[in-house]
Design an enzyme around this catalytic site. Structure first.
Site, PDB file in Angstrom:
ATOM      1  N   HIS A 157     -33.537  11.706  -2.431  1.00 44.55           N
ATOM      2  CA  HIS A 157     -34.723  11.484  -2.060  1.00 44.55           C
ATOM      3  C   HIS A 157     -35.114  10.150  -1.181  1.00 44.55           C
ATOM      4  O   HIS A 157     -36.028  10.031  -0.599  1.00 44.55           O
ATOM      5  CB  HIS A 157     -35.965  12.010  -3.012  1.00 44.55           C
ATOM      6  CG  HIS A 157     -35.989  13.315  -3.341  1.00 44.55           C
ATOM      7  ND1 HIS A 157     -36.557  14.365  -2.551  1.00 44.55           N
ATOM      8  CD2 HIS A 157     -35.221  13.914  -4.064  1.00 44.55           C
ATOM      9  CE1 HIS A 157     -36.456  15.394  -3.177  1.00 44.55           C
ATOM     10  NE2 HIS A 157     -35.607  15.241  -4.079  1.00 44.55           N
ATOM     11  N   ASP A 365     -37.726   3.407   3.789  1.00 46.46           N
ATOM     12  CA  ASP A 365     -38.249   4.781   2.936  1.00 46.46           C
ATOM     13  C   ASP A 365     -37.261   5.910   3.246  1.00 46.46           C
ATOM     14  O   ASP A 365     -36.682   6.170   4.410  1.00 46.46           O
ATOM     15  CB  ASP A 365     -39.567   4.948   3.464  1.00 46.46           C
ATOM     16  CG  ASP A 365     -40.634   5.643   2.491  1.00 46.46           C
ATOM     17  OD1 ASP A 365     -40.077   6.178   1.515  1.00 46.46           O
ATOM     18  OD2 ASP A 365     -41.767   5.470   2.634  1.00 46.46           O
TER      19      ASP A 365
END
Length: 459
Positions: A157, A365
């Protein structure tokens, strides 16, 4: 369909709290688990004096969860240590914050082994196993060592770091080698996949073919790009619910005619909050005509407060917000509202809708679902503008946002100024394009995309 075994650091069973208030990942996995009569296995978040391997089974809204407690030393070395003080900063390009303690690595290996030992007896021959995130990168190898021959997939992730950074991790070769015991390895964007390929080609004896199959000896792993989305249907419903409408009304009353800019981020050094504050400060310094006309609402709930680097980022933001307000505020206007608490997602939807600009500027991110939620919450007839960091995984999909380099205060200030001046026609055109992607590549699309690869079908 085959039964699905989901394994993650923490387990998030359905809560029944209403649309939009459960994370999109939990919603998607819960739906898949219900359909397959599967099990969600992981750490309970609780501690025990002595690890016994006892499994606590529960069933909630049709989903079976299986959790274990860990010893305090496990939590300190595996979770607070290796996961959050070693891997997290390293994988987010913060080598200066990474802590390389041998005890951390030992605890990480121990917990991965304990999880494998505990879950292995629950696995049946036809099950598909889906492992999630950087906490459990050794789990595939540990399951194989216990004779598990099932298809095992892994989804990262967060970003995969450039090879030059990863090679600073003691034992990086062993970590990579263990990952080849997964059959499928999924990444959020092409950037992170390409960094993985760079490492394969420059630091290993493995080969990779044009179909993304990494081979080493008799082992093969398929690498795929499969960006996660939001639960579009649920979030859209929440954004039009009474809680969101009331939240929007309150924020508009509070704004009192001023333009609102909003940022919503977990309090983390990867989110670029000091740089965001400095960019906003640059705008205020260069545009005195905007004083009293706008404000930035930054919502930043704290996390990992026992980790030193998180204490430091909070102190930095406290200082910056005080300085900016001290310099620019007057008796009737505060330019920066900085809040250290969280809000339910349906209330956030109303806050997003009330704002003219969404300022989402992480330094690094994996994806950033707040950017997608901001767009999904907008009024189609008068949508706000998304300003998005080029270093967020979402930037590869949301190309009609205003894409910025978050390290540049001038670029941030110029993007805010452009968003403030943007015509309604351009705002609507950009919003429609962004919404098409968010609607079509939602969390269920992501789950089905990965499940297809895990089942052995072409992606």
């Amino acid at each position: 369909m085959s039964r699905l075994i989901v394994i993650s650091n923490r387990v998030s069973p359905p809560t029944g709290d209403g649309p939009g208030n459960q994370g999109g990942l939990a919603v998607a996995l819960s739906a898949a688990l219900r359909e397959s009569s599967g099990i969600w296995f992981g750490w309970s978040g609780e501690e025990t004096e002595t690890f016994t391997g006892h499994i606590n089974f529960q069933r909630s809204y049709g989903v079976t969860t299986a959790t274990i407690d860990l010893e305090a030393q496990d939590v300190e070395e595996y979770y607070n240590g290796y996961a959050n003080c070693t891997l997290w900063p390293l994988f987010h390009n913060r080598l200066d914050l990474a802590e390389f303690e041998r005890g951390f690595a030992g605890g990480y290996a121990r917990v991965n082994d304990r999880l494998a030992e505990t879950v292995a007896p629950l696995i049946e021959d036809s099950d598909l196993i889906w492992v999630h995130d950087y906490h459990l990168m050794l789990l595939g190898r540990n399951l194989r060592a216990r004779g598990v021959k099932n298809r095992i997939g892994f989804f990262l992730h967060i970003p995969w770091p450039p090879a030059r950074l990863l090679e600073s991790l003691p034992g990086h070769g062993e970590l990579f080698d263990a990952m080849l015991d997964f059959d499928v390895i999924g990444f959020q964007s092409e950037n992170w996949r390409d960094s993985f390929i760079e490492y394969v080609q420059g630091h290993t004896d493995a080969t990779i073919d044009q179909n993304g199959i990494v081979s080493l000896g008799d082992r093969q792993a398929q690498i795929i790009v499969c960006p996660i989305g939001i639960d579009f249907t649920e979030f859209h419903q929440a954004a039009h619910g009474e809680v969101a409408r009331e939240s929007c009304r309150r924020m508009k009353r509070s704004a009192n005619g001023r333009t609102m800019i909003v940022g919503v981020d977990r309090l983390d050094y990867s989110k670029g909050l000091p740089e965001r504050f400095l960019g906003y400060e640059r705008l205020l310094g260069s545009r005195p005509d905007l004083h009293g006309q706008l404000f930035l609402l930054q919502i930043a709930p704290p996390s990992r407060e026992q980790v030193r680097s998180y204490q430091q980022i909070r102190a930095t933001l406290d200082s910056l917000s005080g300085r900016i307000n001290g310099e620019f505020a007057d008796a009737e206007w505060v330019p920066l509202r900085y809040i250290n608490k969280g809000y339910p997602r349906d209330a956030l939807a109303g806050i997003y809708r009330a704002s003219r600009i969404g300022l989402i500027t992480p330094l690094c991110d994996g994806m950033n679902l707040v950017a997608k939620e901001y767009v999904a919450a907008q009024d189609p007839e008068d949508p706000g503008v998304l300003i998005l960091s080029q270093f967020a995984g979402a930037a590869r999909q949301l190309t009609d946002a205003l894409i910025v380099n978050p390290h540049s205060p001038d670029e941030l200030a110029e993007a805010i100024d452009r968003a403030l001046r943007m015509t309604k026609k351009e705002r609507k055109e950009r919003w429609h394009s962004l919404m098409a992607n968010i609607r079509d590549e939602d969390v269920r699309w992501w789950q089905e995309c990965f499940a297809k690869a895990l089942a052995g079908s072409p992606v």
